[in-house]
Design a protein around this motif. Structure first.
Motif, mmCIF file in Angstrom:
data_model
loop_
_atom_site.group_PDB
_atom_site.id
_atom_site.type_symbol
_atom_site.label_atom_id
_atom_site.label_comp_id
_atom_site.label_asym_id
_atom_site.label_seq_id
_atom_site.Cartn_x
_atom_site.Cartn_y
_atom_site.Cartn_z
ATOM 1 N N GLN A 253 -64.437 -105.757 -103.755
ATOM 2 C CA GLN A 253 -64.055 -104.656 -103.575
ATOM 3 C C GLN A 253 -62.987 -104.640 -102.372
ATOM 4 N N ILE A 254 -61.526 -104.335 -102.797
ATOM 5 C CA ILE A 254 -60.233 -104.569 -102.124
ATOM 6 C C ILE A 254 -59.803 -103.234 -101.187
ATOM 7 N N ASP A 255 -59.475 -103.863 -100.056
ATOM 8 C CA ASP A 255 -58.605 -102.720 -99.043
ATOM 9 C C ASP A 255 -57.161 -102.616 -99.860
ATOM 10 N N GLN A 256 -57.267 -101.619 -100.075
ATOM 11 C CA GLN A 256 -56.062 -100.268 -100.048
ATOM 12 C C GLN A 256 -55.063 -100.762 -101.444
ATOM 13 N N PRO A 257 -56.336 -101.288 -102.744
ATOM 14 C CA PRO A 257 -55.406 -101.558 -103.455
ATOM 15 C C PRO A 257 -54.836 -100.501 -103.997
ATOM 16 N N VAL A 258 -53.418 -101.124 -105.603
ATOM 17 C CA VAL A 258 -53.589 -100.273 -106.583
ATOM 18 C C VAL A 258 -54.048 -98.975 -107.337
ATOM 19 N N LYS A 259 -54.237 -98.088 -107.561
ATOM 20 C CA LYS A 259 -55.784 -97.838 -108.331
ATOM 21 C C LYS A 259 -54.765 -97.248 -109.720
ATOM 22 N N LEU A 260 -55.649 -97.340 -110.080
ATOM 23 C CA LEU A 260 -55.222 -98.165 -112.520
ATOM 24 C C LEU A 260 -56.031 -97.127 -112.709
ATOM 25 N N LEU A 261 -55.955 -96.195 -113.416
ATOM 26 C CA LEU A 261 -56.752 -95.777 -115.038
ATOM 27 C C LEU A 261 -56.361 -95.678 -115.654
ATOM 28 N N VAL A 262 -57.292 -97.041 -116.735
ATOM 29 C CA VAL A 262 -56.752 -96.946 -118.017
ATOM 30 C C VAL A 262 -57.309 -96.598 -119.122
ATOM 31 N N VAL A 263 -56.945 -95.843 -119.832
ATOM 32 C CA VAL A 263 -57.637 -95.314 -120.797
ATOM 33 C C VAL A 263 -56.896 -95.698 -122.561
ATOM 34 N N THR B 1 -71.002 -96.612 -119.462
ATOM 35 C CA THR B 1 -69.981 -97.896 -119.236
ATOM 36 C C THR B 1 -68.512 -97.528 -119.178
ATOM 37 N N TYR B 2 -68.347 -96.157 -119.274
ATOM 38 C CA TYR B 2 -66.407 -95.919 -119.744
ATOM 39 C C TYR B 2 -66.929 -94.587 -119.129
ATOM 40 N N ALA B 3 -65.434 -93.656 -118.024
ATOM 41 C CA ALA B 3 -65.851 -92.440 -117.272
ATOM 42 C C ALA B 3 -65.072 -91.365 -118.510
ATOM 43 N N THR B 4 -64.844 -90.422 -117.635
ATOM 44 C CA THR B 4 -64.193 -89.541 -118.905
ATOM 45 C C THR B 4 -63.366 -88.309 -117.585
ATOM 46 N N LEU B 5 -62.997 -87.628 -118.477
ATOM 47 C CA LEU B 5 -61.458 -87.309 -117.773
ATOM 48 C C LEU B 5 -62.446 -86.405 -116.883
ATOM 49 N N THR B 6 -63.687 -85.665 -117.458
ATOM 50 C CA THR B 6 -64.074 -85.055 -116.094
ATOM 51 C C THR B 6 -64.814 -85.624 -115.247
ATOM 52 N N VAL C 291 -59.484 -101.343 -111.320
ATOM 53 C CA VAL C 291 -58.791 -100.503 -112.722
ATOM 54 C C VAL C 291 -60.245 -99.876 -113.153
ATOM 55 N N THR C 292 -60.359 -98.508 -113.547
ATOM 56 C CA THR C 292 -61.528 -98.009 -114.165
ATOM 57 C C THR C 292 -60.689 -97.500 -115.298
ATOM 58 N N PHE C 293 -61.755 -97.168 -116.009
ATOM 59 C CA PHE C 293 -61.717 -97.456 -117.845
ATOM 60 C C PHE C 293 -61.943 -96.646 -118.122
ATOM 61 N N LEU C 294 -61.724 -95.830 -118.692
ATOM 62 C CA LEU C 294 -61.254 -94.221 -119.565
ATOM 63 C C LEU C 294 -61.956 -94.129 -121.108
ATOM 64 N N ARG C 295 -62.536 -93.137 -121.150
ATOM 65 C CA ARG C 295 -62.632 -93.144 -122.262
ATOM 66 C C ARG C 295 -62.399 -91.668 -122.686
#
Length: 276
Positions: free
Chosen positions: A19-29, A76-81, A55-59
């Motif tokens: 867990q990181i304090d104030q990271p750059v938040k990236l969404l990887v599709v 394992t993966y998030a969706t746009l919803t 990093v959050t991974f999206l499908r």
């Protein structure tokens, strides 16, 4: 620096609980079939950046994988919803092996369009790679891809056409290419060509209007990725030539990693500057 994994197969495999304090938040599709391999490539690249990222991974929920059970993907993966109300500093959309298919014949094409519309209100800056770059330019500017007779395959040393925050520190830039389509001459004032090659064409393009960068290649590739693709195509009986500018003394040689790290580092620093 440190990479915080919010989900994904690599998180399950490694047990990453950072867990990181104030990271750059990236969404990887992640549109690639081998999701774990693509995750690893991007996480390795991000681990060399000079800023911490989460990093959050999206499908694509509308696509049903032939390689991974649907139940496993859902776990394992998030969706746009799942992320619809969230805000991200940056989004990366990977390539996909659907270049020989018309855009509207791709099963997740409506969802892809929804994603690109969503990004305008929920993502500060986006990078779209390979097929996603071509598809994004088509959606955003109506410029269609051009299928080429022979696969563009290898490592190409690009000239820098415009100096920007993204291309700062570059005189030239090396990048792997593996594609069956390209973009012709770009003549749209809303779209700037930042780097190009006489054979590979426009390689890095950017638009202030869409807050997006379109990259025709694969900066995340690992040393053996092109060689593995060559062997895969050959085993399938597909016409394929050895990757250009790739071998040194008959061995695959990674000449692009430093440039890829520098490119993505420039990008995440630009995201950090605009955070409020």
């Amino acid at each position: 620096m440190t990479v915080q994994l919010n989900n994904g197969f690599l998180k399950q495999q490694t047990g990453n609980t950072i867990q990181i304090d104030q990271p750059v938040k990236l969404l990887v599709v992640n549109l690639m079939p081998n999701k774990l391999e693509t995750e690893r490539q991007f996480v390795r690249l991000f681990s060399h950046l000079s800023l911490d990222v989460a990093v959050t991974f999206l499908r694509m929920a509308s696509h049903h994988s032939k390689h991974i059970p649907e139940a496993k993907l859902q776990q394992t993966y998030a969706t746009l919803t799942d992320v619809y109300d969230q805000q991200f500093d940056g989004m990366v959309v990977t390539g996909a092996p659907v270049e020989d298919i018309a855009y509207d014949a791709v099963d997740y094409w409506p969802e892809f369009n929804t994603l690109l519309n969503w990004r305008h209100d929920h993502v500060r800056q986006s990078i779209l790679e390979c097929w996603a770059a071509q598809a994004g330019i088509y959606v955003d500017f109506g410029i269609n891809k051009r299928v080429i007779p022979k696969k563009l395959f290898g490592v190409y040393r690009c000239e820098i056409d415009q100096k920007t925050a993204l291309t700062a520190g570059f005189n030239q830039l090396s990048m792997p290419q593996s594609r069956h389509a390209t973009l012709g001459h770009i003549n749209d004032p809303r779209l700037a060509v930042l780097a190009s090659d006489p054979e590979a064409g426009p390689v890095i393009l950017a638009s202030k209007q869409t807050h997006s960068t379109y990259i025709s290649g694969h900066p995340e590739y690992e040393t053996n990725t092109l060689f593995n693709e060559f062997n895969r195509d050959r085993e399938k009986g597909l016409p394929i030539q050895l990757p250009k500018n790739y071998f040194s003394k008959d061995k695959p040689t990674n000449t692009w990693q430093r440039d890829s790290i520098h490119l993505y580092d420039n990008w995440v620093h630009s995201l950090k500057k605009v955070k409020v």
